[in-house]
Enzyme design. Sequence first.
Site, PDB file in Angstrom:
ATOM      1  N   HIS A  61      -3.074   3.137  -4.626  1.00 60.59           N
ATOM      2  CA  HIS A  61      -2.372   2.717  -3.406  1.00 60.59           C
ATOM      3  C   HIS A  61      -0.958   2.202  -3.708  1.00 60.59           C
ATOM      4  CE1 HIS A  61      -5.735   3.158  -0.602  1.00 60.59           C
ATOM      5  NE2 HIS A  61      -6.514   2.675  -1.549  1.00 60.59           N
TER       6      HIS A  61
ATOM      7  N   ASP B  68       0.863  -1.182   0.000  1.00 60.19           N
ATOM      8  CA  ASP B  68       0.000   0.000   0.000  1.00 60.19           C
ATOM      9  C   ASP B  68       0.894   1.224   0.000  1.00 60.19           C
ATOM     10  OD1 ASP B  68      -2.332   1.816   0.499  1.00 60.19           O
ATOM     11  OD2 ASP B  68      -3.322  -0.086   0.919  1.00 60.19           O
TER      12      ASP B  68
ATOM     13  N   ASP C 245     -11.298  -3.567  11.993  1.00 63.00           N
ATOM     14  CA  ASP C 245     -10.530  -2.436  12.515  1.00 63.00           C
ATOM     15  C   ASP C 245     -11.445  -1.370  13.081  1.00 63.00           C
ATOM     16  OD1 ASP C 245     -10.486  -0.355   9.778  1.00 63.00           O
ATOM     17  OD2 ASP C 245     -10.915  -2.477   9.525  1.00 63.00           O
TER      18      ASP C 245
ATOM     19  N   GLU D  65      -4.089   0.706  10.037  1.00 63.95           N
ATOM     20  CA  GLU D  65      -3.640   2.073  10.270  1.00 63.95           C
ATOM     21  C   GLU D  65      -3.493   2.378  11.757  1.00 63.95           C
ATOM     22  OE1 GLU D  65      -5.951   2.504   6.319  1.00 63.95           O
ATOM     23  OE2 GLU D  65      -5.960   1.218   8.090  1.00 63.95           O
TER      24      GLU D  65
ATOM     25  N   GLU E  75     -10.311   2.651  -4.697  1.00 64.76           N
ATOM     26  CA  GLU E  75      -9.941   4.027  -4.335  1.00 64.76           C
ATOM     27  C   GLU E  75      -8.872   4.618  -5.267  1.00 64.76           C
ATOM     28  OE1 GLU E  75     -10.974   3.834   0.427  1.00 64.76           O
ATOM     29  OE2 GLU E  75      -8.895   3.530  -0.163  1.00 64.76           O
TER      30      GLU E  75
END
Length: 766
Positions: free
Chosen positions: A290, A202, A445, A484, A350
Amino acid sequence: MKSISKYLSAAALMLTCAGGAIAQETASKFPLIPYPTHLVAGKGSFIIKPEISLIVESGTPFKSEADEMNKLLLKAFGSNRKKVAKNTMRSIVFAYDSSISSSEGYKLDITLSGITIKAKEAAGAFHAVETIRQLLPVALETGAVQKTLSLPVVSIEDEPAYEWRGMHLDVSRHFFSISYLKKFIDRMALYKMNKLHLHLTDDQGWRIEIKKYPLLTEAGAWRTFNNQDSACMKRAKDNPDFTIDKEHIIQKNGKTLYGGFYTQEEMKGVVTYAAAKHIDIIPEIDMPGHMMAAINSYPYLTCDGENKWGELFTKPICPCNETTFEFAENVFSEIIQIFPSKYIHIGGDEVDRTNWGKSDACKALMEREGIKDLPALQSYFINRMEKFFNSKGRKLIGWDEIIEGGISPTAIVMYWRTWVPDAPVKAVKNGNTVIMTPGEPLYFDNQPDQYSVSKVYHFNPIPKVLNAEEAKSIIGAQANLWSEMIPSEKRADYMYMPRLTALAEMLWTHREDQYDSYLQRLTEQYKRMDALKINYRLPDLPNLLNEYVFTDEGKLSITAPLPGLTIRYTTDGTLPDMKSPVLPSPLSIKKTELIRVAAFTPAGTRGDVYSLNYTQQQMLGPIKIAPPKPGLNATYYKAFFKQTSLMKDAKVDSAFTTDKIEVPSTVKAPSFGITYKGYIDVPTDGIYSFFLTCDDGGVLYIGNNVVVNNDGNHSAQERSGQVALKMGAHPFKLDFIEGGGGFKLLLKYSVNGSAPQDVPSSWFKN
């Protein structure tokens, strides 16, 4: 059941299978997760002694699975476990059964004199061994040597409801060691999960060695601390689980760097380890977006040589240059050599396509290939890469954005965008196979709360609009663990356990009506997790609110959700620790103050800290409204707001009247705000509790009081509060904002501790 051993007395049997409830006694005796498809319990136990023999019938492919069973016995008996001659009267037999239809199905018969495991394929035999493991004493997990083992007499026929039972782990944002990957695999195997999706690359890091492009790991695997690291460091002051694992921090050229990567040989070892437990590892190399970690070292991959953040996402690689495809094919050629899985995940999510539209090369390609728009240009990249995968005997998986520009029916779609509910339906109708991974409730997450386990357990992977034939295209589901804000192995454990167990049962047994039994069995499974040193999230302390009010005296009593837990508290604003006093039952509260409470295990592990604000308040008197009209006045704002307070200066788009706290079906804007205003007419004096669930944010006001503050842009979460009201009408206002990506709005109430329920429409006036 097709056959039941003569050692099981028919009069003593209790059938617990599809269509029948699992009795409390049976759930306690067989605390299995996932629960078997069919289970018949008998009387008595089979006693396993160190000299028991393992027999693999000739011609059956179950030697490795018998070895797994032997490892359990060696762990239990230590040096007392001896090799002995075959003894068919006291043995564990692995046998082939062609009548079993599922590749992962098995039959397990435990009688008074032996154990028989039948399967058609090795995966089924392995699952049977894991079932036996869960029936064996928890002490086995700690290595405590046993003199004998006891297993309850039972007959089981079992197979999974879904083919794809997956977990995803993001090792790019924060890195995880080889040893942790193996722990992760062990836990998946224990609960019969079979797909591990590794997000290997990523913007924040490239984690797998590619020999043709050494800079991908020499440079791309390392970074100076970023904003996510800083946020974790800040939270680590109160919660050590947010401490970044020090083994992934190095000093190089005078800089502190975070990161790491797996060599190809290391990863091949992990793949082999997983395969022995019948877990397929699916690698993801995220393209075309990414890719910042790669572009930093190979800037020719972009259309203009730039490598920076756009409005929302980083600049992608360029699908209009042959050098891009050369790079991608070289990378995936090495990935294919490492991972034998028939599935390769290309990401495809994305993507900021802005630069593509400015590129002369892209304009020329689009004209030459008849590509009508930028989403179709992305599909050109995905479709071309799929053909490359297919030429290598592999199948392409992509996130659901890959359907936007058109996709071949042979690609596999992984659905995640809950705000695009028709995406999996469109994919199915296009002929695609679909794996369900919606952010709500399968993004592990997301911070868990008191509803998280229930939401996972009751999730149905099949969209309601699909017919029975179309539903066959949904092959299962997986939970995603994006890292993250998961900088440590302990934090990872906390985020996915025990939710993984709920997912495992949902995908294997798929019985929503067995939730109470599941919770009882989960209580027993916590003991096994303790023995395995899993840093699971302790169960929520029950029936707590965020804000409390009282008129004369408040009382706080909390029942520990698990045996052995101790509830401790503070009143000075500090975090509870093992030195904090034990919460009495009840704690009397006579002044406005903050009470902080947490549960502690005997080993000192602390559960979530709950901050309970107690406010002394006189009952609010009603106001006269004449003549009252039914419903609330609502104003609609068609704009993006980060906080509800920003609506006061915004332009009103429209207004309407409603007797329910809900978003009208006519609202189509991706971002908006609504204010509901009027009066709430309560029928009796009392302490009223309100429960406000929002995605994104909301604030509830009654009188001049903020009763519930659930403001900001966030995923669905419930916040609660109280207000003391006298019978009659009181000013009411609820501000709600949606930032984009799907909304949820729900308001419930209770009075004087009653069960929460919907606010009656008749209470709302204007």
